[in-house]
Design an enzyme around this catalytic site. Structure first.
Site, PDB file in Angstrom:
ATOM      1  CB  CYS A 161       6.258 -12.860  -9.470  1.00  0.00           C
ATOM      2  SG  CYS A 161       5.221 -11.795 -10.099  1.00  0.00           S
ATOM      3  CB  CYS A 184      13.475   1.904   5.615  1.00  0.00           C
ATOM      4  SG  CYS A 184      13.098   1.266   3.989  1.00  0.00           S
TER       5      CYS A 184
END
Length: 405
Positions: A390, A47
């Protein structure tokens, strides 16, 4: 990891950096740990949703801080006078927002629901996800069964997750209208597992709740420190990590230190994540966002909080729509003087806003270019700016502009 002896295959090389793929670790770092998720790794089919599970959680935070400091210096040529202790939260089960890909693999007779494989367009074969809330991770096998039973299994490319304090919402993106039988399957799943289904036939603005929510099941999160509750739609932008968000809002507002006599502007205000808490502290608050729709939603949130918390002192608060990526000095002056700014842009940063402020400052020093000259009147720059970011790179760029100009 730093300090390790490894073998790697280099696939891109420049004068002062290389990109490579790890093939073997011969001497491990003391900070290397066994990944907590069975789907993490470099093996085929791993993943790609997480990148740093092989690194101790405390070291992850330290490395991110180093990245921030390096960006500030190399891109903005600025150094922080003080670095506060990092905000940390739970290591697992923290991700309350996620976009899960859906793929019906006819040859294998199965449906995959999860993140993409590492460096691949294929969907990872995931039976669980430990960064998602445990009750959502447990739903992954059930979601695979559900989609596999639907006639529309080939035309549903993604499921978006959004958790509130008391509600879990799943948004099904479907490219074709759903049959009555498929709708019945979704309703049965919602009843069995206590979730909401939202349907999204086209863009994010088309999202609709499948069935009316029962009282008390509205998607929302609370900011208890300020007595604020924030309703939202599952496709709205909210922070991925609600635990961090609560601490972040409190720290940002303590740094801003708005007084009851002061006017504050919240740039890129969104649904009011900072604006509404600011309304309990400042004398007047202006929230500015790029979307008319978001502005209306933020205004609704403010009015609802006023109605639900009549004992709270709420400052006069209004919201306006403005293209914040095309700001000019004249627009800045037109929005009026504010004692303090809170800036919370998306990843692209707030360059136009910072540039407009810098241009006004240079003009006030008498060095305006021959281009636009703005009548300042009584306008003055804010006495304090708190910039929430961010993206270390765009933060560094904007900080360099603010500091040096």
């Amino acid at each position: 990891l730093p300090g390790e002896l490894v073998s790697a295959n280099t696939h891109r090389k420049k004068n002062n950096w290389e990109q490579a793929t790890l093939t073997a670790v011969h001497r491990s770092s003391s900070q290397r740990v066994e990944p907590g998720c069975p789907h993490f790794g470099l093996h085929a089919g791993a993943c790609g949703g997480c990148k740093m599970q092989h690194l101790h959680m405390g070291a992850q935070v330290a490395i991110k801080q180093r990245v921030l400091e390096d960006n500030l210096w190399h891109l903005g040529k600025v150094k922080a006078e003080t670095v506060l202790r990092p905000i940390e939260g739970p290591a697992w089960g923290y991700r309350w927002r996620a976009r899960l890909s859906v793929r019906h693999v006819a040859k294998k007779g199965t449906v995959l629901v999860g993140f993409h494989e590492r460096k691949s367009r294929y969907v990872a074969d995931m039976g669980e996800c430990r960064v998602l809330p445990p009750h959502v991770s447990a739903l992954l096998p059930r979601l695979r069964e559900l989609i596999g039973a639907m006639a529309a299994r080939d035309t549903c490319p993604q499921i978006e997750l959004a958790c509130g304090d008391h509600t879990t919402a799943l948004v099904l993106r479907h490219l074709e209208p759903l049959s009555d039988a498929d709708i019945a399957l979704l309703r049965g799943f919602a009843a069995e597992h206590g979730v909401q289904w939202w349907l999204q036939p086209k863009g994010p603005d088309t999202v609709q709740l499948l069935d009316p929510a029962l009282p008390g099941q509205e998607l929302s999160y609370a900011l208890p420190e300020f007595g604020v509750r924030m309703p939202f739609k599952p496709t709205d932008f909210t922070q991925v990590n609600p635990h961090i968000n609560r601490v972040l809002v409190g720290r940002a507002l303590r740094l801003l230190d708005a007084q009851p006599t002061e006017r504050v502007i919240d740039w890129f205000c969104g649904l009011g994540n900072f604006t509404l808490p600011l309304s309990t502290q400042a004398g007047e608050v202006l929230g500015i966002e790029g979307s008319e729709t978001l502005v209306r939603r933020a205004q609704d949130n403010a009015e609802r909080n006023r109605a639900e918390s009549p004992g709270v002192r709420w400052a006069p608060t209004c919201f306006v729509a403005r293209n914040l990526f095309d700001m000019t000095p004249a627009m800045l002056v037109a929005d009026g003087r504010a004692d303090r700014w809170l800036v919370d842009p998306p990843r692209e940063g707030a360059f136009a806003l910072a540039k407009a402020l810098a241009d006004l400052h240079q003009q006030s020093l008498g060095s305006a270019d021959a281009g636009e000259v703005v009548a300042l009147g009584g306008w003055q720059p804010p006495q304090r700016i708190v910039y929430v970011s961010c993206n270390p790179a765009t933060l560094a760029r904007d900080a360099g502009l603010l500091v040096h100009q």
